[in-house]
Design a protein around this motif. Sequence first.
Motif: not given
Length: 242
Positions: A6-31
């Motif tokens: 039920r958690i939506i994490f907004p990828l509010d980042f200036p570029n894909a490189k920054e966003a990727k870090k958080y996608i990898e980190l949170l992929k099993d913890h958000v929906g």
Amino acid sequence: MQPHERIIFPLDFPNAKEAKKYIELLKDHVGLFKVGLELFVSEGPAVLKTIANIAPTKVFLDMKFHDIPETVSAAQKAANVHGAEFITVHCDEGPRLLKAVVDTVSNGTKILAITVLTSLSEEDFKDIGISNDLQDPLKLVLHRAAMAKNANCSGVVCSGREVKAVKEKFGKDFIVVVPGIRPEWACVKDDDQSRITTPFNAIVGGADYIVVGRPIKTHHNPVEAAKKIEEEIAEGLKKRRN
Ligand code: C5P
């Protein structure tokens, strides 16, 4: 649905490189991961493939469409290829615009209508020219949610302060996504959000999903923050059932 889904994490980042870090980190913890203006304007649709390559999670394409029906309908036609779970459109321009987007969907994407941004407070309403009788956020949200329902939108985005009334009036199947989430422990500098609620209260009120950005992103341990929110969601669901 598991609580963390039920958690939506907004990828509010200036570029894909920054966003990727958080996608990898949170992929099993958000929906869902939400792609909004900043990332979409900087990286274009390619970023959706980047997400899909890392995580098999669903994507929320937060386009917040707001233009004449013909233009918005053409944009939705172009967006159909992306297979997003949700796409957003503003209510402000009336039912014709909402219907134009809904009628253009061809791939199962659910259209969510933005009722009243959670960054707006009652004081802002006069400045934007909202009529006196609708200068109460709840009244305006319900008015716009009715418009969205009549236009066959799948649901709406509103604050946790209005979610209960929306669910009561439009039924449990009308999806409600709640941003403006601030856990009690969150500390967001220069916060622009106004109609805020905790994850627990939003879920007890009936939210299907909550959008949580900075409380996770700026936490010293984002995974720990997401887990704490997941626990709150689980508590909220228990309370909702009783
Ligand atoms: O939790 P935080 O305030 O950082 O979340 C910000 C995100 O929530 C942004 O991506 C913004 O677009 C989104 N948002 C939204 N609808 C609102 C308010 C914020 O989708 N009414």
